[in-house]
Design a protein around this motif. Structure first.
Motif, PDB file in Angstrom:
ATOM      1  N   THR A 306       0.832  -1.210   0.000  1.00 51.10           N
ATOM      2  CA  THR A 306       0.000   0.000   0.000  1.00 51.10           C
ATOM      3  C   THR A 306       0.868   1.261   0.000  1.00 51.10           C
ATOM      4  O   THR A 306       0.610   2.206  -0.757  1.00 51.10           O
ATOM      5  N   ALA A 307       1.914   1.289   0.828  1.00 50.46           N
ATOM      6  CA  ALA A 307       2.794   2.463   0.902  1.00 50.46           C
ATOM      7  C   ALA A 307       3.493   2.724  -0.427  1.00 50.46           C
ATOM      8  O   ALA A 307       3.771   3.880  -0.783  1.00 50.46           O
ATOM      9  N   ASN A 308       3.738   1.652  -1.181  1.00 48.44           N
ATOM     10  CA  ASN A 308       4.419   1.787  -2.471  1.00 48.44           C
ATOM     11  C   ASN A 308       3.591   2.607  -3.464  1.00 48.44           C
ATOM     12  O   ASN A 308       4.133   3.185  -4.405  1.00 48.44           O
ATOM     13  N   ILE A 309       2.254   2.670  -3.237  1.00 50.71           N
ATOM     14  CA  ILE A 309       1.408   3.504  -4.105  1.00 50.71           C
ATOM     15  C   ILE A 309       1.855   4.964  -4.024  1.00 50.71           C
ATOM     16  O   ILE A 309       1.775   5.706  -5.006  1.00 50.71           O
ATOM     17  N   ALA A 310       2.347   5.385  -2.829  1.00 47.56           N
ATOM     18  CA  ALA A 310       2.827   6.770  -2.674  1.00 47.56           C
ATOM     19  C   ALA A 310       3.942   7.063  -3.673  1.00 47.56           C
ATOM     20  O   ALA A 310       4.020   8.179  -4.223  1.00 47.56           O
ATOM     21  N   ASN A 311       4.816   6.066  -3.937  1.00 44.38           N
ATOM     22  CA  ASN A 311       5.868   6.253  -4.933  1.00 44.38           C
ATOM     23  C   ASN A 311       5.274   6.503  -6.313  1.00 44.38           C
ATOM     24  O   ASN A 311       5.771   7.327  -7.091  1.00 44.38           O
ATOM     25  N   GLY A 312       4.192   5.771  -6.643  1.00 47.77           N
ATOM     26  CA  GLY A 312       3.539   5.965  -7.934  1.00 47.77           C
ATOM     27  C   GLY A 312       2.853   7.314  -8.038  1.00 47.77           C
ATOM     28  O   GLY A 312       2.929   7.992  -9.063  1.00 47.77           O
ATOM     29  N   VAL A 313       2.172   7.730  -6.951  1.00 45.17           N
ATOM     30  CA  VAL A 313       1.452   9.013  -6.952  1.00 45.17           C
ATOM     31  C   VAL A 313       2.433  10.167  -7.139  1.00 45.17           C
ATOM     32  O   VAL A 313       2.216  11.069  -7.963  1.00 45.17           O
ATOM     33  N   ILE A 314       3.520  10.174  -6.370  1.00 43.44           N
ATOM     34  CA  ILE A 314       4.471  11.292  -6.474  1.00 43.44           C
ATOM     35  C   ILE A 314       5.122  11.332  -7.859  1.00 43.44           C
ATOM     36  O   ILE A 314       5.416  12.402  -8.380  1.00 43.44           O
ATOM     37  N   SER A 315       5.316  10.168  -8.476  1.00 43.35           N
ATOM     38  CA  SER A 315       5.889  10.139  -9.820  1.00 43.35           C
ATOM     39  C   SER A 315       4.989  10.858 -10.815  1.00 43.35           C
ATOM     40  O   SER A 315       5.460  11.621 -11.665  1.00 43.35           O
ATOM     41  N   VAL A 316       3.673  10.619 -10.703  1.00 44.13           N
ATOM     42  CA  VAL A 316       2.717  11.275 -11.606  1.00 44.13           C
ATOM     43  C   VAL A 316       2.672  12.777 -11.335  1.00 44.13           C
ATOM     44  O   VAL A 316       2.743  13.603 -12.262  1.00 44.13           O
TER      45      VAL A 316
END
Length: 481
Positions: A306-316
């Motif tokens: 779940t925390a790894n989604i934060a990496n995806g969000v910040i990338s976008v």
């Protein structure tokens, strides 16, 4: 072989608003589905691998093989895709890549054994590598000069969107059905949908006008330009493209032999250098192994997903910022600031991993720093890398130059993807990131000394300027790259 630009390309008027603007936006959206597939297929392994390891009985070595076989395929796909796009056209190449994406995805989804999975990932890699060099080239060649940075960088936005979708679907499917066998197959099969959209969409898209001009198809090139420019702008732009295409025809073969021309060889070396520095930040250690890094820092298995989604969000989010900045700021300063930011974030990850005890505190500090790292990487380094690589090579050699740079980029990516778990196991995560810090300092030095500025020039004017610069400064690129 000598390459002489006898005259400066003519000045082209700014474009006006009209229905051609909507057509250009549609072309950009459809072509960048190649980037979406690139992002999804490289990101999905992050969450699918633990489930796949259980079902297929993967060892640490075969885990690395499944992850990195895509990267080897991408290296081959980049150089082959670059050559094919020069010969057959950018549009035809993207259509072929959509079919390869579909076949590779289905092979991985239905894989009964590790060997078939590795084969499927390699096939997917061919498509990822081909798309990584063909889509930015296509977008650069259909874009007007004043909007080229923003339009080409929309491919980077689709790449990180694809990665975010992969992380999100991984978390939803993993948390909801994690106890079921074969859950990873559902994570993988989703990628068939954008592959179908890309194929059907590209059927209705035009060929690159600059590629058509390189094949002496000037009437066809004008017809395409009139689809995506005002009539006055299309005529003026064709005159500029035609002049340079004819000069290139007299002086270049458009093949490997042109690498014997000193200024072209130096440009290719600079391109290779730009490709390497994008990878040695260690970005893909986080994109491929982010879940494992967060587990090591102190998150639970589900918490890390779940925390790894934060990496995806910040990338976008960061890519949106990067697209805005590319319209306002020169490319070289963005690249240098990005390198300073990523290097500093990695240094702090290494330091805090050493100093803080394992647990929630360290977990959230490491998550905050990986998010900071990705803000600089995806907001500056990655968009500028793909944009500059699509700009700096001469028209006749654009596919070949992008292919060579892409080959080196994916081989560097492969080396990092394969060696990162081994380095972490041998040296611990802190010392591994300290290695990337040292490489980052070298990257900053390279950009400052060797990389040219490309903003605000048409592709034709830029070719003339770089020819002049690298003919006059023979030592620059050779030393830098």
């Amino acid at each position: 072989m000598a390459h002489v630009h006898a005259t400066t390309p003519p000045t082209v008027p700014l474009d006006t608003k009209g229905p051609h603007g909507r057509r250009l936006r549609l072309v950009t959206i459809i072509a960048t589905f190649g980037g979406l597939l690139f992002g999804y297929d490289t990101g999905v392994i992050n969450g699918a691998l633990p489930y796949m390891a259980t079902d297929l009985g993967l060892t640490p070595f075969t885990e690395g093989l499944v992850t990195s076989s895509l990267l080897l395929g991408a290296a081959l796909g980049a150089v082959a895709g670059g050559r094919l796009s020069d010969r057959r056209g950018r549009r035809k190449n993207i259509l072929m890549l959509a079919v390869i994406f579909l076949l590779g995805t289905l092979t991985c989804t239905l894989a009964p054994t590790t060997a078939v999975m590795v084969l499927g990932r390699f096939v997917l890699g061919l498509a990822v590598g081909g798309a990584s060099v063909t889509v930015p080239t296509y977008l650069a060649e259909v874009s007007p000069t004043e909007r080229r940075g923003r339009l080409v960088t929309q491919n980077e936005l689709m790449i990180v969107t694809g990665q975010l979708l992969a992380f999100t679907f991984n978390a939803i499917i993993g948390n909801a059905f994690g106890e079921s066998g074969g859950v990873w197959r559902w994570m993988l099969v989703i990628a068939t949908l954008p592959a179908v959209v890309l194929w059907f969409g590209m059927l209705a898209m035009p060929e690159s006008p600059r590629w058509l001009a390189s094949k002496d198809r000037f009437a066809d090139a004008l017809a395409v330009l009139k689809q995506v420019r005002s009539a006055q702008r299309a005529q003026a732009e064709l005159a500029e493209v035609e002049q340079l295409a004819l000069e290139d025809k007299k002086s270049q073969t458009g093949g490997l032999r042109d690498l014997g021309t000193p200024w072209i060889r130096r440009l290719v070396l600079v391109g290779v250098g730009i490709a390497i520095i994008q990878q040695i930040t260690g970005v893909n250690s986080i994109m491929y192994y982010g879940t494992q890094i967060l587990k090591d820092a102190g998150f639970s298995a589900d918490g890390a997903l779940t925390a790894n989604i934060a990496n995806g969000v910040i990338s976008v989010v960061a890519t949106f910022v990067g697209i805005y900045l590319l319209g306002k700021v020169n490319r070289r300063p963005m690249l240098i600031v990005g390198q300073i930011g990523t290097t500093t974030a990695l240094l702090l990850i290494g330091v805090f991993s050493l100093l803080l005890p394992a647990g929630q505190g360290r977990a959230f500090v490491v998550l905050a720093l990986t998010v900071t790292f990705l803000a600089f990487q995806q907001g500056a380094i990655s968009p500028v890398t793909w944009l500059m690589l699509s700009e700096i090579f001469p028209l006749k050699l654009r596919g070949l130059g992008m292919g060579i740079a892409g080959l080196v980029l994916w081989l560097t990516n492969f080396a990092i993807g394969l060696s990162f778990p081994v380095l972490v196991d041998a040296l611990h995560i802190s010392n591994t990131f300290f290695i990337f810090v040292v490489l980052g300092i070298g990257a900053i030095t390279f950009v400052a000394k060797a990389v040219p500025e490309t903003r605000g020039r048409s592709l034709e004017r830029l070719e003339t300027e770089l020819h002049t610069r690298f003919t006059r400064e023979p030592a620059l690129a050779g030393k830098g790259a």
